[in-house]
Design a protein around this motif. Structure first.
Motif, PDB file in Angstrom:
ATOM      1  N   MET A 110       0.860  -1.191   0.000  1.00 30.25           N
ATOM      2  CA  MET A 110       0.000   0.000   0.000  1.00 30.25           C
ATOM      3  C   MET A 110       0.887   1.228   0.000  1.00 30.25           C
ATOM      4  SD  MET A 110      -2.790   1.166   2.872  1.00 30.25           S
ATOM      5  CE  MET A 110      -3.773  -0.293   2.840  1.00 30.25           C
ATOM      6  N   SER A 111       0.676   2.147  -0.883  1.00 31.15           N
ATOM      7  CA  SER A 111       1.502   3.358  -0.918  1.00 31.15           C
ATOM      8  C   SER A 111       0.825   4.471  -0.151  1.00 31.15           C
ATOM      9  CB  SER A 111       1.738   3.786  -2.358  1.00 31.15           C
ATOM     10  OG  SER A 111       0.501   4.075  -2.959  1.00 31.15           O
ATOM     11  N   ALA A 112       1.629   5.362   0.362  1.00 31.34           N
ATOM     12  CA  ALA A 112       1.079   6.464   1.150  1.00 31.34           C
ATOM     13  C   ALA A 112       0.324   7.405   0.235  1.00 31.34           C
ATOM     14  CB  ALA A 112       2.207   7.195   1.845  1.00 31.34           C
ATOM     15  N   SER A 113      -0.862   7.827   0.661  1.00 34.49           N
ATOM     16  CA  SER A 113      -1.648   8.759  -0.130  1.00 34.49           C
ATOM     17  C   SER A 113      -1.087  10.159   0.050  1.00 34.49           C
ATOM     18  CB  SER A 113      -3.107   8.696   0.300  1.00 34.49           C
ATOM     19  OG  SER A 113      -3.198   8.777   1.679  1.00 34.49           O
ATOM     20  N   PRO A 114      -1.403  11.096  -0.888  1.00 31.44           N
ATOM     21  CA  PRO A 114      -0.838  12.444  -0.789  1.00 31.44           C
ATOM     22  C   PRO A 114      -1.221  13.127   0.507  1.00 31.44           C
ATOM     23  CG  PRO A 114      -2.606  12.322  -2.452  1.00 31.44           C
ATOM     24  CD  PRO A 114      -2.315  10.935  -2.035  1.00 31.44           C
ATOM     25  N   ALA A 115      -0.377  14.082   0.927  1.00 35.03           N
ATOM     26  CA  ALA A 115      -0.612  14.774   2.199  1.00 35.03           C
ATOM     27  C   ALA A 115      -1.953  15.504   2.172  1.00 35.03           C
ATOM     28  CB  ALA A 115       0.518  15.756   2.447  1.00 35.03           C
ATOM     29  N   LEU A 116      -2.666  15.401   3.275  1.00 35.47           N
ATOM     30  CA  LEU A 116      -3.965  16.072   3.404  1.00 35.47           C
ATOM     31  C   LEU A 116      -3.764  17.467   3.971  1.00 35.47           C
ATOM     32  CD1 LEU A 116      -5.989  13.227   5.068  1.00 35.47           C
ATOM     33  CD2 LEU A 116      -6.555  14.186   2.883  1.00 35.47           C
ATOM     34  N   ARG A 117      -4.733  18.322   3.738  1.00 32.88           N
ATOM     35  CA  ARG A 117      -4.701  19.623   4.399  1.00 32.88           C
ATOM     36  C   ARG A 117      -4.948  19.385   5.885  1.00 32.88           C
ATOM     37  NH1 ARG A 117      -8.579  21.733   0.598  1.00 32.88           N
ATOM     38  NH2 ARG A 117      -9.690  22.684   2.348  1.00 32.88           N
ATOM     39  N   PRO A 118      -4.272  20.123   6.782  1.00 31.75           N
ATOM     40  CA  PRO A 118      -4.411  19.878   8.226  1.00 31.75           C
ATOM     41  C   PRO A 118      -5.861  19.907   8.707  1.00 31.75           C
ATOM     42  CG  PRO A 118      -2.627  21.423   7.803  1.00 31.75           C
ATOM     43  CD  PRO A 118      -3.305  21.184   6.489  1.00 31.75           C
ATOM     44  N   GLU A 119      -6.709  20.735   8.087  1.00 32.99           N
ATOM     45  CA  GLU A 119      -8.101  20.824   8.561  1.00 32.99           C
ATOM     46  C   GLU A 119      -8.918  19.570   8.238  1.00 32.99           C
ATOM     47  OE1 GLU A 119      -7.862  23.470   4.795  1.00 32.99           O
ATOM     48  OE2 GLU A 119      -6.607  22.958   6.514  1.00 32.99           O
ATOM     49  N   ASN A 120      -8.372  18.678   7.377  1.00 40.23           N
ATOM     50  CA  ASN A 120      -9.072  17.434   7.050  1.00 40.23           C
ATOM     51  C   ASN A 120      -8.543  16.245   7.843  1.00 40.23           C
ATOM     52  OD1 ASN A 120     -10.635  18.817   5.283  1.00 40.23           O
ATOM     53  ND2 ASN A 120      -9.604  18.111   3.423  1.00 40.23           N
ATOM     54  N   LEU A 121      -7.780  16.528   8.899  1.00 41.36           N
ATOM     55  CA  LEU A 121      -7.195  15.475   9.727  1.00 41.36           C
ATOM     56  C   LEU A 121      -7.930  15.410  11.067  1.00 41.36           C
ATOM     57  CD1 LEU A 121      -4.778  13.469   9.845  1.00 41.36           C
ATOM     58  CD2 LEU A 121      -3.429  15.310  10.833  1.00 41.36           C
ATOM     59  N   ARG A 122      -8.225  14.216  11.536  1.00 38.01           N
ATOM     60  CA  ARG A 122      -8.851  14.022  12.853  1.00 38.01           C
ATOM     61  C   ARG A 122      -8.084  12.928  13.604  1.00 38.01           C
ATOM     62  NH1 ARG A 122     -10.791  17.761  10.894  1.00 38.01           N
ATOM     63  NH2 ARG A 122     -12.966  18.436  10.718  1.00 38.01           N
ATOM     64  N   ASN A 123      -7.727  13.209  14.865  1.00 33.45           N
ATOM     65  CA  ASN A 123      -7.047  12.224  15.713  1.00 33.45           C
ATOM     66  C   ASN A 123      -7.979  11.875  16.874  1.00 33.45           C
ATOM     67  OD1 ASN A 123      -4.641  12.293  14.198  1.00 33.45           O
ATOM     68  ND2 ASN A 123      -3.931  14.101  15.291  1.00 33.45           N
ATOM     69  N   VAL A 124      -8.362  10.591  16.971  1.00 32.01           N
ATOM     70  CA  VAL A 124      -9.348  10.210  17.978  1.00 32.01           C
ATOM     71  C   VAL A 124      -8.954   8.890  18.637  1.00 32.01           C
ATOM     72  CG1 VAL A 124     -10.828   9.050  16.270  1.00 32.01           C
ATOM     73  CG2 VAL A 124     -11.860   9.931  18.349  1.00 32.01           C
ATOM     74  N   ALA A 125      -9.202   8.789  19.946  1.00 35.55           N
ATOM     75  CA  ALA A 125      -8.954   7.535  20.679  1.00 35.55           C
ATOM     76  C   ALA A 125     -10.291   6.900  21.039  1.00 35.55           C
ATOM     77  CB  ALA A 125      -8.155   7.818  21.947  1.00 35.55           C
ATOM     78  N   ILE A 126     -10.314   5.579  21.038  1.00 31.02           N
ATOM     79  CA  ILE A 126     -11.525   4.873  21.476  1.00 31.02           C
ATOM     80  C   ILE A 126     -11.267   4.361  22.886  1.00 31.02           C
ATOM     81  CG2 ILE A 126     -13.031   2.904  21.088  1.00 31.02           C
ATOM     82  CD1 ILE A 126     -12.826   3.228  18.217  1.00 31.02           C
ATOM     83  N   ILE A 127     -12.115   4.799  23.819  1.00 29.93           N
ATOM     84  CA  ILE A 127     -11.978   4.412  25.228  1.00 29.93           C
ATOM     85  C   ILE A 127     -13.166   3.530  25.591  1.00 29.93           C
ATOM     86  CG2 ILE A 127     -12.094   5.247  27.613  1.00 29.93           C
ATOM     87  CD1 ILE A 127     -10.894   7.863  26.646  1.00 29.93           C
TER      88      ILE A 127
END
Length: 613
Positions: free
Chosen positions: A1-18
């Motif tokens: 799998m190749s890395a997809s092009p860099a996203l704009r920062p506003e389209n990034l979400r970092n979430v943890a499942i607790i």
């Protein structure tokens, strides 16, 4: 799998499942993969793909935190699947510093549990706004309205801010792959959950123009790349081969080097990328000494990023070279050097474990966060071909104001009403204090105790017997409190073999009236090995090799076939919990045997007299 092009920062979400153990985190992540197109329609994927470790699959629990990502409608959602057991809580605390939002998953029947409380408290303190997902909404014993009230009360009790109390709620079935704002929905997709993550979780909003800095939150070792540190880029941009250095919590430089490899998480794979920007969760190779909670940064940066302190270990066990007469027959890793190297390697990647070498260099004290964590380490080593002698767990005492202190745990027990009296009585014998007792519906009672960890060692097996296997016990480190004095241990003595060889059915038949046996005919035994539990409080030395005397006389009934009761076979955790201070568990790839620490009976008596004096 190749890395997809860099996203704009506003389209990034970092979430943890607790979530608490068994509430369905990993199953839900599987469905997020499927519905985001991470897996092809015809791709064969194991159930609970995130639980990749053999022990995780067997026990049905998450032991190691893992990062992954899914792409949905032009957004990349980085998801961290976190352990639910308190023994692995150190991982959870650090992971929360990598994310901007949390999904709090609660079972529609069991509701908010102690581990949920522990991790949610950490998340709320960091200012994260949760999305509450009531999972297993299709359970026949579901009580979603009461569970939501419990979650709200929990947030209030944890001093949540007003905006954190105004949380969105979804009702889901992770196994069936649907989520909805309607608690009566029984079909659909996880589209509402994806949309809620994008709408409710903020983008990282970090400084992409400043110098590079990164906080290491997870550490593992790769045979080709060496130490691999995972974390979130706090500021700036890093490219492969850029110079970097590592700072400790006081801002002291630990080492300098270059970023030889950068890896991003795409689905279940780590994919090489050329650069990482502020907000990205990546793995980084190139440093040899940096560890968890260190700041990796551009050489111009001298101020470390504030890191979550690592909780101290509360329990210790002695790992010794296997010196029994059967040593070396089943494993190929038996020397103290091999054991030492393996334990130091574990302590390097698992920062909540501490290893201390003994003066004789033949044993090591391994301290960790609980019986489960150390049990998982022993089981892993056993599968790798190690032979070990393991001592009874002991708690690590502290001192405050000249007074001795010991670790306490919050114990939350769900039990059928008829067994609640027995549980309360047994827990109070172990110096536990009852803090809450209330009915939880369907003929069950929920009981909460504050108990010294020392009193809980070895209780779980007894608890399951007392509740006919229906009770559920959850434990969570609470505090260091005043020492509670002596706590009663095992009431029965043991049956000890006084010779070595293969156990004989005739001898075992005669020994059955003495107590419960742990061995069967043809099992190998040796002098000093524990072959059963005595019905009386004292230890008893017996001969399991005694065979029938042959005579010319025959009589009716005397020569009937011997019918033995099947022996009690203990799991690793049960064996470790069962032994006393003067006993050990011999662990090999094929066997778990109980034995006295001193095998020779004369030496044992000498040691006992010395102790009494």
């Amino acid at each position: 799998m190749s890395a997809s092009p860099a996203l704009r920062p506003e389209n990034l979400r970092n979430v943890a499942i607790i979530a608490h153990v068994d509430h369905g985190k990993t199953t839900l992540v599987d469905q997020l993969f499927r519905q985001s197109g991470t897996f092809r329609d015809n791709q064969r994927v194991e159930e609970r793909a995130m639980d990749s470790n053999d022990l995780e699959k067997e026990r049905g629990i998450t032991i190691l935190a893992k990062c992954t990502s899914v792409e949905w409608n032009g957004h990349r959602i980085n998801i961290v699947d976190t352990p639910g057991h308190a023994d692995f809580g150190a991982e959870v605390e650090r992971i929360l510093s990598m994310v901007d939002g949390v999904i709090l998953l609660v079972d529609s029947s069991e509701g908010a549990m102690p581990q949920t409380k522990f991790v949610t408290g950490k998340a709320l303190a960091l200012g994260l706004r949760p999305i509450v997902v009531v999972n297993k909404i299709d359970r026949p014993d579901g009580r979603h309205a009461e569970v939501l009230d419990e979650v709200f009360d929990l947030f209030v009790g944890l001093d949540a801010a007003d905006e954190q109390l105004d949380f969105p709620v979804l009702y889901a079935s992770g196994r069936n792959g649907y989520a909805s704002e309607d608690p009566d929905a029984r079909e659909g997709t996880l589209e509402p959950l994806f949309q809620k993550i994008v709408d409710h979780v903020p983008s990282p909003g970090l400084d992409a123009s400043g110098p590079f800095s990164f906080l290491a939150t997870l550490l593992d070792r790769d045979n080709f790349m060496g130490r691999v540190l995972t974390g979130r880029v706090h500021s700036g941009t890093l490219r492969v081969n850029d110079p970097i250095h590592a700072l400790d919590g006081d801002g002291k430089v630990i080492e300098a080097g270059r970023a030889t490899k950068l890896l991003a998480f795409r689905g279940l794979e780590r994919v090489p990328v050329e650069e990482a920007r502020a907000g990205d969760i990546v793995a980084l190779a190139g440093l040899e000494k940096a560890t968890v909670a260190n700041t990796i940064a551009d050489p111009a940066v001298m101020a470390p990023i504030a890191a979550q302190p690592i909780d101290p270990p509360t329990l210790a066990m002695r790992f010794a070279v296997n010196d029994s007469p059967l040593a070396g027959r089943e494993g190929d890793k038996v020397t103290s050097r091999m054991i030492r190297d393996r334990l130091l390697r574990e302590a390097e990647t698992n920062v909540s474990i501490r290893v201390t070498e003994s003066a004789d260099r033949d044993s090591f004290e391994v301290a960790g966060r609980g019986e489960l964590q150390l049990g998982v380490l022993i089981e892993t080593m056993r599968r790798e071909g190690f032979e070990l002698g393991i001592s009874r767990p002991r708690v690590i005492f502290g001192e405050e104001g000249g007074q001795r202190t010991e670790p306490y745990e919050t114990v939350l027990i769900d039990v059928d009403d008829e067994f609640s009296g027995t549980v309360v009585e047994k827990m109070q014998r172990r110096k536990a204090e009852l803090t809450e007792m209330r009915p939880s519906g369907s003929g069950k009672t929920r009981i909460t105790f504050s108990a010294p960890s020392r009193g809980l060692i070895g209780y779980h097996g007894e608890f399951l017997s007392d509740t006919r296997g229906t009770g559920i016990m959850n434990r969570l480190f609470e505090k260091y409190g005043p020492h509670k004095g002596p706590i009663e241990g095992r009431n029965n003595g043991v049956l000890i073999s006084n010779c070595g060889g293969e156990a004989v059915g005739y001898a075992l038949n005669a020994l059955e009236e003495r107590g419960v046996l742990f061995v069967k005919p043809q099992d190998k035994v040796y002098e000093g090995m524990i072959i059963g539990e005595n019905a009386k409080p004292d230890d008893l030395e017996v001969n399991p090799l005694k065979s029938k005397q042959l005579t010319n006389f025959r009589s009716t009934g005397k020569d009937d076939a011997i019918r033995l009761t099947p022996p009690t076979i203990m799991s690793l955790e049960q064996a470790i919990a069962y032994i006393d201070d003067d006993e050990m568990v011999e662990v090999t790839p094929k066997s778990i045997r109980l034995r006295k620490a001193i095998l020779c009976p004369h030496e044992r008596k000498k040691a006992k007299r010395k102790e009494a004096a």
